[in-house]
Design an enzyme around this catalytic site. Structure first.
Site, short mmCIF file in Angstrom:
data_model
loop_
_atom_site.label_atom_id
_atom_site.label_comp_id
_atom_site.label_asym_id
_atom_site.label_seq_id
_atom_site.Cartn_x
_atom_site.Cartn_y
_atom_site.Cartn_z
N GLU A 208 13.92 -38.17 -76.79
CA GLU A 208 13.97 -36.70 -76.86
C GLU A 208 14.55 -36.10 -75.58
O GLU A 208 15.09 -35.01 -75.60
CB GLU A 208 12.56 -36.12 -77.09
CG GLU A 208 12.22 -35.99 -78.56
CD GLU A 208 10.99 -35.10 -78.82
OE1 GLU A 208 10.17 -34.91 -77.90
OE2 GLU A 208 10.85 -34.63 -79.95
N HIS B 48 11.37 -63.69 -83.84
CA HIS B 48 11.59 -64.32 -85.15
C HIS B 48 12.17 -63.33 -86.15
O HIS B 48 12.17 -63.59 -87.35
CB HIS B 48 10.27 -64.92 -85.66
CG HIS B 48 9.74 -65.97 -84.73
ND1 HIS B 48 9.90 -67.32 -84.98
CD2 HIS B 48 9.13 -65.88 -83.53
CE1 HIS B 48 9.37 -68.01 -83.98
NE2 HIS B 48 8.91 -67.15 -83.08
N LYS C 204 13.18 -29.20 -89.39
CA LYS C 204 12.13 -28.21 -89.67
C LYS C 204 12.69 -27.05 -90.47
O LYS C 204 12.10 -26.61 -91.46
CB LYS C 204 11.54 -27.67 -88.36
CG LYS C 204 10.74 -28.66 -87.57
CD LYS C 204 10.07 -27.96 -86.38
CE LYS C 204 9.51 -28.96 -85.41
NZ LYS C 204 9.14 -28.38 -84.13
O1 PA5 Z 1 7.99 -33.58 -76.38
C1 PA5 Z 1 7.83 -32.62 -77.12
O2 PA5 Z 1 7.83 -31.47 -76.69
C2 PA5 Z 1 7.56 -32.81 -78.60
O3 PA5 Z 1 7.77 -34.08 -79.02
C3 PA5 Z 1 6.14 -32.37 -78.92
O4 PA5 Z 1 5.23 -33.14 -78.19
C4 PA5 Z 1 5.81 -32.51 -80.41
O5 PA5 Z 1 6.81 -31.91 -81.19
C5 PA5 Z 1 4.48 -31.83 -80.72
O6 PA5 Z 1 4.51 -30.46 -80.37
P1 PA5 Z 1 3.22 -29.59 -80.26
O7 PA5 Z 1 2.32 -30.14 -79.24
O8 PA5 Z 1 3.73 -28.23 -79.88
O9 PA5 Z 1 2.56 -29.59 -81.62
#
Ligand code: PA5
Length: 435
Positions: A290, A311, A425
């Site tokens: 990310e 394996h 989303k």
């Molecule tokens: O790193 C990030 O910001 C995301 O991966 C969030 O952790 C994830 O989408 C969860 O978001 P939230 O804590 O707002 O529900």
């Protein structure tokens, strides 16, 4: 003291040391920017000094709440997705017993811990509801934004189950919310219902939040010493406050992966030789993926569990497209030692290693693999972790966080946003008819 080490012998044939050290001016510039909070999205740099800034009061509040949960629950359910669950899951698997939930309570002494809200599977949640039948439950619902669909659905269902079991008043005492200090649907609900709450700091993004209450509360409930965890991270924060690649392990690793990427190695495989590292791999994939995968750039982070995956994926790594490099992870010393017994008739032909420990054999498996992969043109390095203590874990979390932030900036992307995540989303909400 660093409890982690980086060995790069099998990198050097592909990337001379001089090239790595030539990156120093760029690294120093980025280090300065981060230190002054001047890089892209610098309002998300709070994780940088989190270990040294976490107050004794917060640690006490978390430990007090964890004690309350331990006294009142057989089962603790953490609801969250991405950065709101992976740090805690990784920590519990790294430090605790491999079969933690199955251990007798008298041995474990802490609640069983399950995770929910990290998928939308009907069977997963139904099966979880089976598991918690007739058991006392506490829930920690975790969402920084407070608006994420997956945990919101799981929370609605589990809250309902809790209220049916205990009634509204008792249920609300069994729910803890970890979210923004003022915004989001979860914060609103927590205030309305009077839940105990913990705050996710504004300046710490989800995937950098393992050392905030997001990770710390579930980790404390699992019986892990969070003060020791933070101490490990704090010591690594100090070590990596130095911009010098020769002294800063995070930057050394970041520089290597960046230069390999520039040479066409666009996939990094994190290969661990210990099942307790599996979720460190999952946590790292989120952190790296990310943070870096944007604007058509970024190393694709993959992970495998050896020797299991030797394996299966071992074939691809040895012999597939030559666009990968590998980072091995080894734990120097297992918690407990098992020796291979001697057998009189040697039917399985294993007497040549009788008396040797499994750690010894596992290490030879690593050495054999690293050499084979180097010969197969896969540059590889090794991260050695001293042991499975919370102290070492704190160092691992911090090591990777600092490295991936540096790596993202070297790639010239903003390591702290994730605009690509919004696309699925948007489509899903349209298909669901969200107004
Ligand atoms: O790193 C990030 O910001 C995301 O991966 C969030 O952790 C994830 O989408 C969860 O978001 P939230 O804590 O707002 O529900």
């Amino acid at each position: 003291m660093p409890n982690i080490n980086l060995t790069i012998d099998n990198i050097i044939p592909f990337l001379p040391k001089g090239e790595i050290f030539n990156l120093q001016p760029q690294v120093s510039k980025i280090h300065e920017q981060m230190a002054k909070g001047e890089g892209a999205e610098s309002d998300f740099i709070g994780w940088l000094h989190l270990p040294s800034n976490t107050s004794k009061n917060l640690i006490k509040k978390i430990n007090d709440t964890a004690r309350y949960v331990k006294e009142n629950a057989d089962v603790f359910i953490c609801i969250g997705i991405g950065g709101s669950y992976l740090g805690a899951k990784a920590a519990i698997e790294f430090v605790n017993h491999t079969f933690y939930n199955q251990l007798l309570q008298t041995k474990r002494k802490t609640p069983e811990i399950y995770f929910a809200g990290q998928n939308i599977s009907s069977d997963y949640l139904s099966d979880l509801l089976d598991i918690i039948e007739n058991k006392d439950i506490c829930i920690n619902v975790i969402s920084k934004s407070g608006t994420t669909t997956e945990p919101a659905i799981a929370f609605r269902i589990l809250k309902d189950a809790l209220e049916k079991r205990y009634g509204k008043d008792e249920a609300r005492k069994r729910i803890i919310a970890t979210t923004d200090k003022e915004k989001g649907a979860l914060k609103k609900l927590a205030v309305q219902e009077g839940y105990e709450t913990f705050v996710v700091p504004d300046d710490v993004g989800g995937r950098y939040s393992a050392l905030t209450p997001v990770g710390l509360l579930p980790i404390a409930v699992a019986g892990i010493d969070i003060a020791e965890l933070l101490e490990g991270a704090r010591d690594f924060e100090e070590i990596t406050n130095n911009p010098d690649i020769k002294l800063n392990l995070s930057y050394f690793y970041a520089a290597i992966r960046y230069l390999l990427y520039k040479k066409g190695k666009s996939i990094e495989v994190l290969s661990s030789f210990h099942p307790s590292l599996h979720y460190i791999g999952e946590w790292w994939k989120q952190l790296a993926g990310e943070s870096e995968g944007k604007n058509g750039k970024g190393i694709f982070p993959a992970s495998v569990d050896f020797t299991t995956d030797l394996h299966s994926m071992g074939q691809w790594i040895q012999d597939g497209q030559r666009i990968i490099f590998e980072t091995f992870m080894m734990i120097e010393k297992s918690n407990r030692e098992i020796l291979i017994p001697f057998a009189k008739n040697d039917g399985d032909g294993l007497n040549y290693i009788a008396g040797k420990s499994l750690d010894y054999v596992n290490d030879k498996a690593y050495q054999g693999t690293a050499l084979a992969h180097k010969d197969g043109n896969v540059p590889n390095m090794l991260i050695t972790i001293k042991d499975r203590t919370p102290y070492s874990l704190g160092q691992i979390f911090y090591f990777f966080e600092r490295a991936i932030a540096m790596s993202g900036y070297l790639l010239d992307v903003n390591p702290f946003n994730q605009p690509g995540v919004e696309f699925y989303k948007k489509n899903m909400f349209t298909l669901l008819g969200k107004k």
